[in-house]
Design a protein around this motif. Structure first.
Motif, PDB file in Angstrom:
ATOM      1  N   LEU A 269     -50.126  16.116 -19.118  1.00 34.50           N
ATOM      2  CA  LEU A 269     -48.744  16.412 -18.758  1.00 34.50           C
ATOM      3  C   LEU A 269     -47.821  15.289 -19.211  1.00 34.50           C
ATOM      4  N   GLN A 298     -49.407  27.178 -20.669  1.00 33.50           N
ATOM      5  CA  GLN A 298     -50.022  26.879 -19.370  1.00 33.50           C
ATOM      6  C   GLN A 298     -49.462  25.571 -18.791  1.00 33.50           C
ATOM      7  N   ILE A 299     -49.238  24.608 -19.669  1.00 33.26           N
ATOM      8  CA  ILE A 299     -48.690  23.334 -19.185  1.00 33.26           C
ATOM      9  C   ILE A 299     -47.315  23.556 -18.573  1.00 33.26           C
ATOM     10  N   SER A 301     -46.224  26.165 -17.175  1.00 34.99           N
ATOM     11  CA  SER A 301     -46.406  26.810 -15.863  1.00 34.99           C
ATOM     12  C   SER A 301     -46.811  25.811 -14.809  1.00 34.99           C
ATOM     13  N   SER A 302     -47.578  24.804 -15.187  1.00 31.85           N
ATOM     14  CA  SER A 302     -48.065  23.833 -14.208  1.00 31.85           C
ATOM     15  C   SER A 302     -47.014  22.805 -13.820  1.00 31.85           C
ATOM     16  N   HIS A 304     -44.163  23.419 -12.528  1.00 32.75           N
ATOM     17  CA  HIS A 304     -43.213  24.007 -11.584  1.00 32.75           C
ATOM     18  C   HIS A 304     -42.777  23.012 -10.517  1.00 32.75           C
TER      19      HIS A 304
END
Length: 899
Positions: A269, A298-299, A301-302, A304
């Protein structure tokens, strides 16, 4: 290529999160919005300016307003780009702007900014609902032109349009007026600071009172610091507030929290955030290209939990951006820890944007990577100067402005693109200098340049020759036709240029039938290849050829079709439409429909003088404008139009236009009866007339005809028939050789007039009837109405002869129309305010002279020296064509020329 260079996410406010703290204490300011013209939200970074405006946008929409949002960035300082985005934002809000929206999404290609601005204001006036225009981050626009545009927009917009501006500093616009009228809303940093209560609501009950009090004290209500502190605290429920020493070491409370948050994230991240920090906006696919991975969706989304720092820019949450302060922190961290990676990241971004067709951003990132070679390559791979042919000047302006003059000169093809851009925007002198610098490329036989560069140089130099109206001959036309045979059908740009040259060059040489044939062929082939811009120009060339062939009906239909094509593809304020309007004004003037002609010509002439035009447009438009001016205002107005044409000729270094305007001045002066002054003009060496000169230099056909016509007009007025027949024969032969039926008709009318003046009425009438029979079906009236006044007597003879010969009534009806039109012209001129050949001061001198005053008395009454009186008298005698005071008084009384 993506020609819609508008970035849609700039037109949408960031999406609000559910846990946003709504600051109801600012409701008092919000409720005043309907009464306000201007709102200023000014505070340093991180105070929640954008969030406040995003919240207000929702409320404005709920109250029935059209809400236009525009997020500004560093590239929006350029006037054309800012204007385009402003229009796009207002259209995106639901305000109907018609074709103006399309023009904006093409970068206002071929459209005057002034015209687009006026159209925007007029369209807003027609909208009955409130319109709120939000300009976010206006501090990023550093341009006096932008400030001037915004000032004008706020001042000119109707009362139901309200402008709200956010920025880190007060914009350099006039706002004191709105404060004085109580039409200004101002929200500053003090008002934006979170109160203790709001801070507690934001941080939430999970944080202990001691930590909470410490954080509120340390952040001092700074919104972004509070949001960062909240994120920092979420995993440290009972952790102590950071020590003052830690904050001092950091130097910035927001940086402290950002650093703590960043380095507690997983390495993947962290890498994602650092690498994407170079981007103004990003989506998953772009992030994958930047980061060299395939899981950025996907990153995203993570992330948030970082929602206070990363905003979705669209409702579908495809595009995102970081909070500016967080982004700045990430960029500084990247520069500190991985400086060597930055050029590579920008290079990858440039490649992605180029692949997706976003050329402006592709060039921006290439320049940020320090890769000027790649930046130039993006422009040249997309077509270079041909971008302007296919899409107009808008996108080319946005691309070229990113290069310094020195950088442009490093790349010959980019310099050629810059030269053509200058040609299309009216800066012919600069275009000449840029291409002149590249002349060695051709002089050295191409050893220093590749085939693409030489081809571009050849094409653009050829086009410049026509803008500069450089001499040409039939041998050059033959070479152009040979080159057309070898044009690459698979290269639309190459084909378009060669087709356009092939139909313009015969026009330049006055060879009308080949011009019509070449133009018709060009139109057919360009329609098949989908080349809209050159297609428009070929319609103009065809219409002009039909005009010279005295086929006014077809010419007007062709130009009307060109106008519709221009409006459909480039908008109602485009340069192409202005050119079409000018030519339609010419057609209406030929029909003596001067009201319609004036409507077409009034704005068109101003456009072509400043922007894209060439001699084949200038010549008929100035001639028609002079006719309109005569009917509307009289003598002096005609001379003013011609003087305007001379100024344009001098500014653009157009010798043929210069001599044409001088010849027209001589013709009109003879028409007015100012014979001495007409003679003085025609004695200019530049207006020398030599029978048969057109055979040796066909390029000068237009000048040859205009000078011959002016001399015939003067000779007829002075009753000097000697040599007139030789001039008429020569003009008629030249016109017939070139298929110029219009010019031939003018020569034949003079043949009829000289016959009539020689008391050969029957022969004169027979000659004129032949011209009338050709002109009548085309309703070509100006041919006759601007001939010497003797034509009215000859027209009456023609009417009688027509009856005796039992000719059709259609021809007699046309003659009646001409006689009535001539009578109406004279009546209109009598009702005008007196405008004559004498200046106001000369009329005063003439008044005293008419009262019998001597020079000394005139000098005393008018506060002049006697020498000044003598100077004025000399000018008056020359203008009136007299030799002494008595004759001057007689002529002045006859013509009512005294003050």
């Amino acid at each position: 290529m993506n020609t819609n260079w508008i970035i849609e996410t700039k037109l949408c406010p960031p999406q609000l999160w559910r846990d946003l703290i709504v600051r109801r204490r600012l409701d008092g300011e919000f409720l005043r919005w309907r009464q306000s013209k201007l709102g200023l939200i000014i505070a340093p970074a991180g105070y929640g300016k954008t969030s406040l405006l995003a919240e207000w946008c929702e409320r404005w929409s709920q109250e029935g307003a059209h809400v236009a949002w525009l997020s500004l960035d560093d590239n929006d300082s350029e006037l054309l780009r800012l204007m385009s985005y402003l229009i796009a934002a207002i259209s995106n809000a639901g305000v109907r702007l018609g074709r103006l929206e399309m023009a904006a999404r093409q970068g206002l290609a071929d459209t005057l900014t002034d015209a687009a601005f006026a159209s925007l204001i007029n369209q807003l006036a027609e909208c009955k609902q409130d319109v709120v225009v939000v300009l976010d981050d206006y501090h990023r626009v550093q341009s006096a032109e932008a400030d001037k545009l915004l000032d004008a927009f706020i001042a000119s917009a109707p009362d139901h349009v309200h402008v709200f501006i956010s920025g880190r500093e007060r914009p350099k616009i006039i706002h004191a007026t709105y404060r004085a009228r109580d039409q200004l809303i101002e929200v500053g940093s003090d008002a934006l600071k979170f109160t203790d209560t709001e801070a507690r609501d934001l941080l939430g009950p999970a944080i202990s009172a001691a930590v909470l009090d410490g954080l509120i004290h340390q952040t001092e209500g700074w919104a972004v610091a509070l949001q960062l502190a909240k994120l920092w605290c979420e995993d440290r429920h009972d952790a102590a507030a950071p020590k003052a020493a830690d904050l001092l070491w950091s130097g910035n409370v927001a940086d402290y929290f950002a650093e703590q948050i960043l380095f507690e994230l997983e390495p993947s991240l962290q890498e994602f955030l650092l690498k994407t920090s170079i981007l103004e906006r990003f989506n998953a696919d772009l992030a994958n290209s930047i980061c060299g991975r395939g899981d950025c969706g996907q990153i995203l989304s993570s992330l948030h939990k970082l929602h206070a720092l990363i905003f979705p820019l669209d409702r579908d949450q495809c595009w995102f951006r970081c909070h500016h302060l967080f982004s700045d922190f990430l960029k500084r961290t990247l520069e500190k820890e991985r400086p060597q990676s930055i050029p590579t990241l920008h290079g990858a971004a440039s490649e992605w944007f180029e692949k997706e067709g976003f050329l402006v951003e592709a060039v921006e990132h290439a320049k940020a990577a320090g890769d000027t070679v790649r930046a130039a390559g993006v422009v040249l791979s997309a077509g270079g100067w041909r971008l302007i042919i296919e899409y107009g000047v808008g996108i080319a302006s946005s691309l070229l402005q990113q290069f310094t003059a020195e950088e442009v000169r490093r790349f010959p093809r980019l310099q050629i693109c810059q030269a053509y851009h200058c040609m299309k925007t009216g800066d012919i002198a600069r275009a000449h200098r840029l291409l002149e610098e590249l002349e060695p490329l051709r002089a050295h036989g191409g050893r220093e340049a590749d085939a693409a560069t030489l081809r571009d140089y050849e094409h653009v130099s050829g086009l410049l020759h026509r803008y500069e109206d450089l001499p040409m001959n039939f041998a050059e036309l033959a070479r152009t036709r040979e080159k057309l045979k070898s044009a690459d059908e698979n290269d639309p740009g190459d084909l378009a240029v060669r087709l356009t040259e092939a139909c313009l060059q015969p026009l330049v040489l006055g060879d009308i039938e080949p011009a019509q044939a070449a133009s018709s062929e060009a139109i057919r082939r360009l329609q098949a290849s989908g080349q809209v811009l050159p297609l428009n120009y070929c319609y103009f060339h065809l219409g002009l050829a039909q005009y010279h062939a005295l086929n006014l009906n077809e010419a007007e239909a062709t130009i009307s079709e060109a106008r519709a094509l221009a409006e459909e593809n480039y908008g109602s304020d485009s340069g192409l439409k202005n050119i079409a309007d000018g030519l339609l004004g010419v057609m209406r003037a030929e029909r003596d429909d001067m009201g319609a002609a004036e409507n077409f010509l009034s704005s068109s002439l101003s456009y072509i003088e400043r922007h894209d035009s060439w001699l084949e447009i200038f010549a008929p438009v100035y001639q028609a404008s002079a006719s309109v001016a005569y009917c509307a205002e009289g003598h002096e107005a005609v001379l003013a139009v011609l003087a305007r044409g001379e100024m344009t000729a001098q500014r653009r270094n157009l010798d043929r236009l210069q001599t044409l305007m001088l010849a027209e001045r001589g013709r009109w002066l003879a028409y007015f009866g100012a014979l001495a002054e007409a003679g003085a003009v025609l004695s200019d060496d530049r207006l020398a007339f030599s029978v048969g000169a057109w055979r040796e230099d066909p390029f000068q056909w237009r000048r040859h005809h205009a000078v011959g016509m002016a001399r015939l007009c003067l000779q007829l007025a002075e009753r000097r028939p000697d040599g007139a027949r030789e001039i008429i024969d020569d003009l008629e032969a030249a016109a017939e050789r070139g298929g110029r039926a219009y010019d031939a008709a003018q020569a034949r009318i003079f043949r009829a007039l000289f016959s009539y003046a020689a008391k050969d009425e029957i022969n004169g009438a027979a000659q004129l009837l032949k011209v009338l029979s050709i002109a009548a079906p085309q309703n070509a009236r100006r041919l006759f109405l601007e001939m010497p006044l003797e034509i009215e007597d000859l027209l009456r003879v023609c009417r009688q002869q027509s009856k005796l010969r039992a000719s059709g009534s259609f021809l007699r009806s046309f003659i009646e129309d001409l006689l009535e039109a001539g009578r109406l012209r004279r009546m209109r001129l009598k009702t005008h305010k007196r405008l004559d050949l004498l200046s106001a001061r000369e009329r005063e001198v003439m008044s005293e002279l008419s009262n019998g005053a001597r020079n000394k008395e005139i000098a005393r009454v008018l506060d002049m020296t006697e020498n000044t009186v003598k100077f004025h008298l000399k000018n008056i005698f020359a203008k009136l064509g007299v030799e002494n005071r008595a004759e001057a008084v007689a002529v002045a009384r006859e013509r009512s020329l005294t003050a």
